[in-house]
Write a protein that holds these residues in place. Sequence first.
Motif, PDB file in Angstrom:
ATOM      1  N   ASN A   1       2.870  -2.297  -3.536  1.00  0.00           N
ATOM      2  CA  ASN A   1       1.536  -1.738  -3.470  1.00  0.00           C
ATOM      3  C   ASN A   1       0.530  -2.876  -3.300  1.00  0.00           C
ATOM      4  OD1 ASN A   1      -1.117  -1.070  -4.691  1.00  0.00           O
ATOM      5  ND2 ASN A   1      -0.163   0.936  -4.985  1.00  0.00           N
ATOM      6  N   PRO A   2      -0.355  -2.786  -2.307  1.00  0.00           N
ATOM      7  CA  PRO A   2      -1.307  -3.876  -2.067  1.00  0.00           C
ATOM      8  C   PRO A   2      -2.172  -4.236  -3.276  1.00  0.00           C
ATOM      9  CG  PRO A   2      -1.327  -2.336  -0.240  1.00  0.00           C
ATOM     10  CD  PRO A   2      -0.463  -1.732  -1.300  1.00  0.00           C
TER      11      PRO A   2
ATOM     12  N   ALA B   1      -1.195  -9.388  -8.941  1.00  0.00           N
ATOM     13  CA  ALA B   1      -0.186 -10.410  -9.253  1.00  0.00           C
ATOM     14  C   ALA B   1      -0.653 -11.783  -8.791  1.00  0.00           C
ATOM     15  CB  ALA B   1       1.151 -10.054  -8.605  1.00  0.00           C
ATOM     16  N   ALA B   2      -1.233 -11.868  -7.590  1.00  0.00           N
ATOM     17  CA  ALA B   2      -1.725 -13.148  -7.070  1.00  0.00           C
ATOM     18  C   ALA B   2      -2.884 -13.671  -7.916  1.00  0.00           C
ATOM     19  CB  ALA B   2      -2.149 -12.984  -5.610  1.00  0.00           C
TER      20      ALA B   2
ATOM     21  N   MET C   1       1.719 -12.225   0.297  1.00  0.00           N
ATOM     22  CA  MET C   1       2.101 -10.835   0.040  1.00  0.00           C
ATOM     23  C   MET C   1       0.866  -9.966  -0.241  1.00  0.00           C
ATOM     24  SD  MET C   1       5.408 -10.648   0.358  1.00  0.00           S
ATOM     25  CE  MET C   1       5.762  -9.089  -0.407  1.00  0.00           C
ATOM     26  N   ALA C   2      -0.171 -10.588  -0.787  1.00  0.00           N
ATOM     27  CA  ALA C   2      -1.414  -9.868  -1.082  1.00  0.00           C
ATOM     28  C   ALA C   2      -2.286  -9.682   0.157  1.00  0.00           C
ATOM     29  CB  ALA C   2      -2.197 -10.609  -2.159  1.00  0.00           C
TER      30      ALA C   2
ATOM     31  N   THR D   1       9.894  -6.592   4.571  1.00  0.00           N
ATOM     32  CA  THR D   1       9.261  -5.431   3.935  1.00  0.00           C
ATOM     33  C   THR D   1       8.325  -4.705   4.881  1.00  0.00           C
ATOM     34  OG1 THR D   1       7.486  -6.810   3.052  1.00  0.00           O
ATOM     35  CG2 THR D   1       9.412  -6.442   1.639  1.00  0.00           C
ATOM     36  N   LYS D   2       8.076  -5.317   6.044  1.00  0.00           N
ATOM     37  CA  LYS D   2       7.195  -4.733   7.065  1.00  0.00           C
ATOM     38  C   LYS D   2       5.824  -4.373   6.497  1.00  0.00           C
ATOM     39  CE  LYS D   2      10.966  -3.221   9.794  1.00  0.00           C
ATOM     40  NZ  LYS D   2      11.858  -2.207  10.243  1.00  0.00           N
ATOM     41  N   LEU D   3       5.327  -5.235   5.580  1.00  0.00           N
ATOM     42  CA  LEU D   3       4.000  -5.017   5.016  1.00  0.00           C
ATOM     43  C   LEU D   3       2.919  -5.280   6.044  1.00  0.00           C
ATOM     44  CD1 LEU D   3       4.191  -6.546   1.447  1.00  0.00           C
ATOM     45  CD2 LEU D   3       3.931  -4.160   2.073  1.00  0.00           C
ATOM     46  N   GLN D   4       3.151  -6.275   6.877  1.00  0.00           N
ATOM     47  CA  GLN D   4       2.172  -6.604   7.908  1.00  0.00           C
ATOM     48  C   GLN D   4       2.834  -7.442   8.961  1.00  0.00           C
ATOM     49  OE1 GLN D   4      -0.591  -8.730   5.381  1.00  0.00           O
ATOM     50  NE2 GLN D   4      -0.041 -10.657   6.348  1.00  0.00           N
TER      51      GLN D   4
END
Length: 122
Positions: free
Chosen positions: A7-8, A14-15, A58-59, A117-120
């Motif tokens: 989840n973004p 987390a970051a 990741m963020a 994860t194909k997040l972006q």
Amino acid sequence: MFRALLNPILLKLAAIGWTITISIGCFWPSSHLPDLSHNRDKYLHAVIFFLFAILWRMAGWSVTRVVAVGLLYAGAIELVQALIPEIHRSGDWLDFVVDAIGLVIGLPLSNRILRLTKLQEV
């Protein structure tokens, strides 16, 4: 379950949390820290900024932003440690170099994770 961790909002939290943890660790008075002699300190610096790079990528931060902010942050940490004697820390530019190495090592791994994860698009 794993997808929920991607989840973004959670990734940004987390970051941010990791960045705050770095600050606490780097500005905590040295008299209250465990012994990190025998170059263990350098490994710790590399791991800290390796994770910084992965978490901020990741963020959603770009590679350029992670590098720029990471280097500024690492440099600021060393300057504060050198200029504020009350925290009983010493600025070490070799720490800065190792922080940069941690960033550089973390970025390709973060790009791989993002692809998997194909997040972006990277």
